[in-house]
Design an enzyme around this catalytic site. Structure first.
Site, PDB file in Angstrom:
ATOM      1  N   GLY A 136       0.797  -1.237   0.000  1.00 31.54           N
ATOM      2  CA  GLY A 136       0.000   0.000   0.000  1.00 31.54           C
ATOM      3  C   GLY A 136       0.813   1.262   0.000  1.00 31.54           C
ATOM      4  CG  ASN A 137       0.521   4.427  -2.322  1.00 30.61           C
ATOM      5  OD1 ASN A 137       1.279   3.500  -2.580  1.00 30.61           O
ATOM      6  ND2 ASN A 137       0.130   5.305  -3.202  1.00 30.61           N
ATOM      7  NE  ARG A 138       5.165   7.471   5.480  1.00 32.08           N
ATOM      8  CZ  ARG A 138       6.313   8.121   5.578  1.00 32.08           C
ATOM      9  NH1 ARG A 138       7.374   7.705   4.947  1.00 32.08           N
ATOM     10  NH2 ARG A 138       6.377   9.212   6.305  1.00 32.08           N
TER      11      ARG A 138
END
Ligand code: CTP
Length: 418
Positions: free
Chosen positions: A224-226
């Site tokens: 995922g993305n932060r």
């Protein structure tokens, strides 16, 4: 609430409703941000919360009546000294007395002498909030410049649910900070900044995406993305308080309270976010893609947990759809699309050069460009950047709260909608 500049003088007006207990938490946050807070409570408020609690938290005696401290002409002194009057909760009765311009206790008298921003945070039963008398009083107060927040929906005292609930203390503190920032940047009575909470999005439907997306690899792991989601949440809550009908599509986020008066839809993957955004966008005037969308996903989802084995596994990826591009290329007239870009500069170009190139590549109407890295933008309270327009315009967004940045984005959107 992080400190915005030097300590400010805040009058915290507390009127008599059960939500008065949440005023204690708001007070604690204002004090933690370094501000001086004078609690002015109505008699009814002190039936709910003892003065000792407010006094311990504020370090000052609670004031109630106009006949205490008469030689100091307290109601005039308080109003003149205040940088912000914050009303938590503002009951139906307090709103009615304000709308009539009454001065029958210290709080309403102070409100007549104050020339600083006034932020009223209503809390009451749904029937009282929706009663034509309250609706008229709120309209009157807003016309005169008082910021009356939309209440949250949800559980009220007892078994009732519906609009009328006090927004959560962090949200109240965020709006208090927004008004203090605005007041400070307009010092000396010379108004330079547009007011951050005009009701200029009434009748508009907006969609905001926030947070990251997470793509499952197996039953326990994700790619995922932060993103904390804070900027998207600030955009949604400012739009709602400017009168918009807001749908917030939230992916993976930090521990954030749902904004008051916003329809929140939770998603996890990019494909779920795409479906939720495109569905809500059908009837929308504006879509803001503040989410940090994962560009790739695992080509296949493992049904069982991927075992550690001898070698680390190679995981084939495939592209996710570009939601922003889909929105821009859909044939929908008069819908504004706003994108976000987190960029770093290098020897080939500055953050702004990369931002301008991305705006052209994505084809959206506005692009918010944030410089990232070294404690900037991600998982921090404050934000800065530029707002680039497809018309070639470029506005700097100075360092400030995420709500202040949101207000500037909505200023630009409202101008284009007009
Ligand atoms: N975005 C989107 N769908 C994606 C990726 C991004 O809608 N699959 C949106 C983001 O929400 C943001 C904008 O596009 O508003 C820019 O995101 P960014 O990740 O910077 O763009 P990318 O096209 O992925 O560019 P880069 O190659 O720099 O990662």
């Amino acid at each position: 609430m992080t400190q915005a500049g030097p300590p400010r003088e805040i009058v915290l007006g507390v009127s008599g409703g059960i939500a008065a207990y949440k005023a204690c938490e708001v007070l604690r946050r204002l004090r933690e941000a370094g501000h001086h807070v004078q609690v002015v409570a109505t008699r009814a408020a002190l039936e709910f919360i003892g003065a000792a609690t407010f006094e311990a938290l504020s370090g000052r005696p609670v004031l109630t009546g106009v006949f205490e401290n008469v030689p100091d002409v307290e109601h005039v002194a308080l109003g003149r000294r205040a940088d912000l009057v914050l009303l938590v909760p503002a009951t139906a009765d307090l709103l009615a007395r304000m709308a009539q311009g009454r001065a029958d206790d210290l709080l309403t008298s102070t409100l007549l002498t104050a020339r600083c921003p006034v932020l009223a945070v209503p809390a009451m039963h749904t029937e009282m909030w929706e009663h034509p008398a309250t609706v008229d009083n709120v309209a009157t107060l807003r016309r005169r410049g008082t910021v009356v927040l939309e209440p949250a929906s949800g559980r009220l005292t007892g078994v009732d649910t519906g609009p009328g609930r006090l927004p959560e203390p962090p949200e109240i503190a965020e709006f208090a900070r927004l008004l203090l920032e605005w007041d400070a940047s307009n010092g000396g009575g010379e108004r330079r900044e547009p007011f951050p909470l005009p009701r200029d999005l009434e009748g508009r439907k907006v969609v905001v995406s926030a947070g990251g997306t997470a793509e499952p690899l197996d039953p326990v792991r994700t790619l995922g993305n932060r993103s904390s989601g804070r900027q998207g949440y600030a955009l949604a809550r400012v739009a709602a308080q400017r009168g918009a009908d807001v749908t917030l599509v939230a992916g993976t986020i930090a521990d954030l309270d749902p904004p008051a008066a916003v329809d929140v839809r939770r998603v996890q993957t990019t494909l779920e976010m795409r479906d939720a955004v495109l569905d809500a966008a059908k009837a929308a005037d504006v879509v803001v893609m503040a989410a940090a969308v994962s560009d790739f996903r695992p080509a296949s989802l493992s049904a069982g947990k991927i075992k550690k084995g001898e070698e680390p596994p190679s995981i084939p990826l495939e592209f996710n759809p570009d939601i922003l591009r889909e929105l821009v290329t859909q044939d929908v007239p008069r819908r504004l699309v706003v994108g976000f870009a987190a960029e770093t500069g290098d020897e080939h170009g500055s953050v702004l050069d990369y931002g301008r190139a991305k705006l052209e590549r994505k084809g959206c109407d506005l692009l918010v460009v944030n410089a990232v890295g070294a404690g900037k933008a991600f998982e921090v309270e404050d934000n800065e950047g530029w707002l680039l327009g497809a018309d070639g315009s470029s506005t700097s967004l100075p360092m400030g709260s995420k709500a202040a940045l949101a207000a500037r984005v909505w200023d630009a959107v409202a101008e284009r909608l007009r």
